[in-house]
Design a protein around this motif. Structure first.
Motif, PDB file in Angstrom:
ATOM      1  N   PHE B  42      28.493 -49.422 -18.371  1.00  0.00           N
ATOM      2  CA  PHE B  42      27.412 -48.542 -18.806  1.00  0.00           C
ATOM      3  C   PHE B  42      27.800 -47.753 -20.048  1.00  0.00           C
ATOM      4  CE2 PHE B  42      25.342 -49.771 -15.033  1.00  0.00           C
ATOM      5  CZ  PHE B  42      24.006 -49.561 -15.287  1.00  0.00           C
ATOM      6  N   ILE B  45      26.844 -50.280 -22.795  1.00  0.00           N
ATOM      7  CA  ILE B  45      25.446 -50.611 -23.088  1.00  0.00           C
ATOM      8  C   ILE B  45      24.605 -49.378 -23.371  1.00  0.00           C
ATOM      9  CG2 ILE B  45      25.433 -52.826 -21.882  1.00  0.00           C
ATOM     10  CD1 ILE B  45      24.022 -51.445 -19.600  1.00  0.00           C
ATOM     11  N   LYS B  46      25.092 -48.214 -22.949  1.00  0.00           N
ATOM     12  CA  LYS B  46      24.328 -47.009 -23.261  1.00  0.00           C
ATOM     13  C   LYS B  46      24.769 -46.458 -24.618  1.00  0.00           C
ATOM     14  CE  LYS B  46      23.671 -43.974 -19.808  1.00  0.00           C
ATOM     15  NZ  LYS B  46      24.023 -43.368 -18.497  1.00  0.00           N
ATOM     16  N   ASP B  47      23.911 -45.629 -25.136  1.00  0.00           N
ATOM     17  CA  ASP B  47      24.204 -44.996 -26.414  1.00  0.00           C
ATOM     18  C   ASP B  47      25.309 -43.950 -26.204  1.00  0.00           C
ATOM     19  OD1 ASP B  47      23.917 -44.593 -29.001  1.00  0.00           O
ATOM     20  OD2 ASP B  47      21.906 -43.743 -28.952  1.00  0.00           O
ATOM     21  N   ASN B 218      18.863 -51.969 -26.536  1.00  0.00           N
ATOM     22  CA  ASN B 218      18.480 -50.564 -26.360  1.00  0.00           C
ATOM     23  C   ASN B 218      16.962 -50.484 -26.423  1.00  0.00           C
ATOM     24  OD1 ASN B 218      17.716 -47.844 -27.211  1.00  0.00           O
ATOM     25  ND2 ASN B 218      19.919 -47.504 -27.254  1.00  0.00           N
ATOM     26  N   MET B 285      20.432 -56.873 -23.103  1.00  0.00           N
ATOM     27  CA  MET B 285      21.252 -56.015 -22.260  1.00  0.00           C
ATOM     28  C   MET B 285      21.946 -56.840 -21.187  1.00  0.00           C
ATOM     29  SD  MET B 285      20.253 -52.941 -19.828  1.00  0.00           S
ATOM     30  CE  MET B 285      19.990 -54.166 -18.588  1.00  0.00           C
TER      31      MET B 285
END
Lengths: 163, 359
Positions: B42, B45-47, B218, B285
């Motif tokens: 995470f 894949i997260k900002d 995203n 993703m």
């Protein structure tokens, strides 16, 4: 869950960065490329068409050429035929003429021969006459008593003369 | 067949000792050093507010990006480096929340409140890099065409030729059949979208800086792209498009007292870009998650002993290679699909005598 929620901040940065880049790309970037490609396509199409035209023209010229060639051949054949005929004619004429000439010459020769013969005969006759006169003279001069003797003598004389 | 067998054997021989070393290392250190797979995945894949480059034994090397926040309660705008918020530190009353990983401040009641956050994050930086790279590539190719502007000039070779090939492929295979006769007008936009998506997808697969960020995975990014198409469809849609939505060609009772069909059509307007948004986001993703999970398999199995770790490493690497190949394909397919659907939607928004022809 917040993975699925759009971020306002990211959207704003996206709007700024991608907005500017997209604007430039849409206004100048891609049209430049697609325009060139289209122009080239048109050029190729036009060139193909031109080539097609040239080809068809060439085909026409080729046909014309072959027509001309055919005509020339025909003419040549005609001319050759004429020439052959003419030659035949000339030959015939020449033969005729030479035949006539020959006949003429032969006839002349014959006439001459005849004449000469006649002349010869005439001269022989004259000679014979003179000879006979001479023989006769001799015979006269000799004693003429026996006819057979006379005859022998005459013959003997002729032989002498002729020889 | 024989060759691949050798390669497998070689991999095994090479990887078993390293697995051993790892196993030893993990047994020596405490149990709490266990790999948190979920966190690893995470956090990728997260900002994030900083861009992690690499780590040595105890040090992490990152690019700290600026945090830009606005909150009335905290006294307006404030901008600072994300270095000041490292390891849960607080700066100007802001800190990074443990739960959401976003910059927050604690208000008077003790609850964490998110300010208006337009920080220049990892994704923002990555998308800027991708966009600029795309700009440079396209303008460089464009310069070639400017220099060779005679139609009788040679066809480009090398990279420009390859780029032209892709452009004409997209234009002829996707845009022309999708949009229809008026494709020239939308072509630059659709090409831009295609190349931005495929660039971001491909750069997302490269694991080192400045690539490797999860840009098209995203949802904000895909939402923006879907919105662009939404605008292109609905703003430039012609009269017949709106007629088909508001007064479709169906029996009157379906639209007169109760606007059933118009309602369905109206939802269609919204679901089309929504589908575009979710499809691209989910695909990209998922690809990142799968590759990261496969990488994590190596580290998760490290405490289980050399044999398991070694064999799992081989399996993981084989699968990773396979998945990366797959992702290369997906990178192209997703860009293709997004562009194709966008052009089809745009084509549908400009029908020509469609209704008249039917009757």
């Amino acid at each position: 869950m917040d993975l699925l929620l759009p971020e306002v901040g990211t959207l704003i940065w996206m709007l700024i960065a991608v907005g500017i880049v997209f604007f430039i790309l849409i206004k100048w970037g891609f049209p430049m490329i697609t325009k060139s490609v289209d122009q080239r396509k048109e050029y190729i199409d036009a060139s193909l068409e031109k080539a097609e035209q040239a080809n068809s023209r060439l085909e026409g010229i080729r046909q014309e050429c072959s027509e001309l060639l055919d005509q020339a051949r025909k003419e040549r054949a005609d001319i050759l035929q004429d020439a052959a005929k003419l030659r035949q004619e000339i030959l015939q004429n020449a033969q005729q003429e030479s035949k006539e000439q020959g006949e003429k010459i032969i006839a002349q020769a014959k006439a001459q021969i005849e004449q000469e013969r006649e002349e010869a005969i005439r001269s022989i006759r004259a000679e014979i006459a003179t000879l006979s006169v001479a023989v006769a003279q001799k015979l006269v001069e000799k004693d003429l008593d026996d006819t057979s003797e006379q005859k022998d003598l005459t013959n003997k004389l002729i032989d002498q003369i002729v020889r | 067949m024989k060759k691949s067998g050798y390669i497998l054997l070689l991999l095994l021989v090479l990887l078993v000792p390293s697995g051993q070393v790892m196993a030893q290392a993990s047994s020596e250190s405490d149990e709490k050093e266990k790999v948190d797979v979920k966190d690893v995945i995470f956090s990728h894949i997260k900002d994030s507010y900083s861009w992690h480059l690499f780590s040595t034994n105890n040090r992490h090397f990152s690019i700290y990006l600026p945090v830009i926040v606005y909150s009335k309660e905290m006294g307006g705008w404030s901008a600072f480096s994300s270095r000041r918020l490292e390891h849960g530190a607080e700066y100007n009353g802001y800190h990074i929340s443990e739960t959401s990983g976003k910059v927050v401040y604690t208000n008077g009641e003790g609850t964490e409140v998110r300010p208006f956050d337009m920080s220049y994050t990892k994704v923002a930086m990555s998308l800027t890099i991708n966009a600029l790279l795309l700009l440079v590539i396209v303008l460089c190719c464009g310069r070639w065409y400017k220099r060779h502007n005679q139609p009788s000039d040679k066809v480009p070779g090398g990279f420009v030729g390859f780029f032209e090939y892709v452009v004409t492929m997209v234009s002829d295979d996707i845009i022309k059949p999708g949009v229809g006769p008026e494709y020239k007008r939308y072509e630059p936009y659709l090409l831009s979208v295609f190349f931005f998506i495929i660039m971001s997808n491909l750069l997302g697969l490269v694991p080192v800086f400045p690539a490797g960020a999860n840009v098209t995975g995203n949802i904000s990014i895909t939402m923006f792209l879907a919105l662009c198409t939404f605008i292109a469809v609905n703003v430039f849609g012609n009269k017949e498009y709106w007629k088909e939505i508001l007064w479709p060609d169906v029996p009157v009772f379906l639209k007169c007292p109760l606007p059933l069909m118009p309602l369905i059509e109206f939802f269609g307007i919204l679901t089309k870009p929504f589908a575009l948004m979710v499809r691209l986001f989910a695909n990209m993703m998922a690809g990142h998650v799968i590759i990261l999970s496969l990488t994590c398999v190596i580290f998760v199995t490290a405490p289980m002993g050399a044999a398991i770790n070694g064999s799992m490493t081989v399996v993981s690497i084989l699968f990773m290679v396979f998945m990366n190949m797959m992702e290369l394909l997906v990178a192209y397919i997703q860009a293709y699909v997004f562009t194709m659907l966008s052009s089809v939607f745009i084509g549908m928004s400009r029908p020509h005598g469609h209704i008249d022809k039917k009757e």
